[in-house]
Design an enzyme around this catalytic site. Structure first.
Site, PDB file in Angstrom:
ATOM      1  N   ASP A  44       0.840  -1.202   0.000  1.00 53.75           N
ATOM      2  CA  ASP A  44       0.000   0.000   0.000  1.00 53.75           C
ATOM      3  C   ASP A  44       0.870   1.244   0.000  1.00 53.75           C
ATOM      4  OD1 ASP A  44      -2.931   1.175   0.841  1.00 53.75           O
ATOM      5  OD2 ASP A  44      -1.306   2.280   1.824  1.00 53.75           O
ATOM      6  N   TYR A  49       2.840   9.983  -0.564  1.00 51.84           N
ATOM      7  CA  TYR A  49       4.003   9.450   0.153  1.00 51.84           C
ATOM      8  C   TYR A  49       5.300   9.694  -0.606  1.00 51.84           C
ATOM      9  CZ  TYR A  49       0.337   6.645   2.480  1.00 51.84           C
ATOM     10  OH  TYR A  49      -0.788   6.202   3.140  1.00 51.84           O
ATOM     11  N   LYS A  74      -2.974   5.815  -4.068  1.00 45.00           N
ATOM     12  CA  LYS A  74      -4.070   6.727  -3.740  1.00 45.00           C
ATOM     13  C   LYS A  74      -3.903   8.075  -4.438  1.00 45.00           C
ATOM     14  CE  LYS A  74      -3.749   4.770   0.891  1.00 45.00           C
ATOM     15  NZ  LYS A  74      -2.284   4.546   0.866  1.00 45.00           N
ATOM     16  N   HIS A 107      -7.736   9.480  -1.666  1.00 45.34           N
ATOM     17  CA  HIS A 107      -7.038   9.467  -0.378  1.00 45.34           C
ATOM     18  C   HIS A 107      -7.847  10.120   0.746  1.00 45.34           C
ATOM     19  CE1 HIS A 107      -2.640   9.404   1.288  1.00 45.34           C
ATOM     20  NE2 HIS A 107      -3.510   9.061   2.203  1.00 45.34           N
TER      21      HIS A 107
END
Length: 275
Positions: A44, A49, A74, A107
């Protein structure tokens, strides 16, 4: 064997996965490689990120067949909107080096932006085109899910939310259960470490000769949650995977559930609108 949950479109999703939130891109390839070597098959990540490229490198060098892997990323808030979502998906897919994704999530609802319904239409197109095997949301409250239901007949396959014994999200999970939306727990061990020193958890760890983290992860699995613990410590990555050879009793589950206090360690989805 990792147990799987059948999503509402028939896709099987591993119930235990590996998260890479806050892992620097330069360290992500090694962390994901360690996880894959330990037996994880679900990874994931997210555009926010900034480590999708590191994930992609680990997947490419793993030697694992694509059908063995389940990859989630996401859509970030700044990329919400119909055309923007389609473009953001292509960037993520390129960084991951994959022809298709297994799960793509919005997200955050970011309600002040007012764009998540348009973003959802784009996810529907990606799903219809075969670019992603399942689509879902992250951090959506029942009100956000109800709004989606009012504008689209396509029900999200997954809702990934902050969920741990301090914040059990009963209302969100109940909505998901009623509408066939799988619940996935991020921050499953809670931030800060205090959860793992709570007496009910340490007592169960002693009872089963397990670590406190293993007790909490087992609690999640037996509740039916998908769970994605994160660590960059190889021993802990392996430890978090070793949760399939014991089972908590109903009384054990109740003891852990008794720690509920409605305590968030992350943002509130109703007010988080950062771009």
């Amino acid at each position: 064997m990792i147990p799987t949950l059948k999503l509402n479109n028939g896709v099987e999703m591993p119930q235990l996965g590996f998260g890479v939130f806050q892992v620097p891109d330069a360290e992500t390839t090694a962390a994901v490689t360690t996880a894959l070597d330990a037996g994880y098959r679900s990874i994931d990540t997210a555009a926010a990120y900034q480590n999708e490229a590191g994930v992609g490198k680990a997947l490419a060098s793993s030697g694992l067949a694509r059908e063995e892997l389940f990859v989630t990323t996401k859509l970030w808030n700044a990329d919400q909107g119909y055309q923007e979502t389609l473009a953001a998906f292509e960037r993520s897919r390129g960084l991951l080096g994959l022809d298709f994704l297994d799960l793509y999530l919005i997200h955050w609802p970011a309600p002040e932006l007012g764009k998540y319904a348009d973003s959802w239409r784009a996810l529907e197109k990606l799903y219809a085109d075969g670019a992603v095997r399942a689509i879902g949301v992250s951090n959506f409250q029942p009100a956000h899910l109800q709004h989606l239901a009012s504008v689209s007949p396509v029900v999200p396959a997954v809702n990934q939310i902050e969920l741990h014994p301090y914040l059990q999200q009963d209302a969100v999970r109940a909505y998901g259960n009623e509408h066939g939306i799988a619940t996935e727990a991020w921050s499953p061990l809670a931030k800060g470490g205090s959860l793992l020193s709570e007496a009910p958890i340490t007592e169960l760890a002693a009872k089963y000769d397990r670590t406190p983290a293993q007790i909490v992860l087992r609690w999640h699995l037996q509740l039916g949650n998908v769970v994605i613990p994160k660590s960059v410590t190889p021993a802990r990555v392996r430890e978090n995977f070793a949760v399939f050879d014991f089972e908590l009793t109903a009384a054990d589950l109740d003891a852990v559930s008794g720690l509920e206090r409605g305590e968030r360690t992350g943002p509130d989805p109703d007010t988080f609108n950062a771009v």
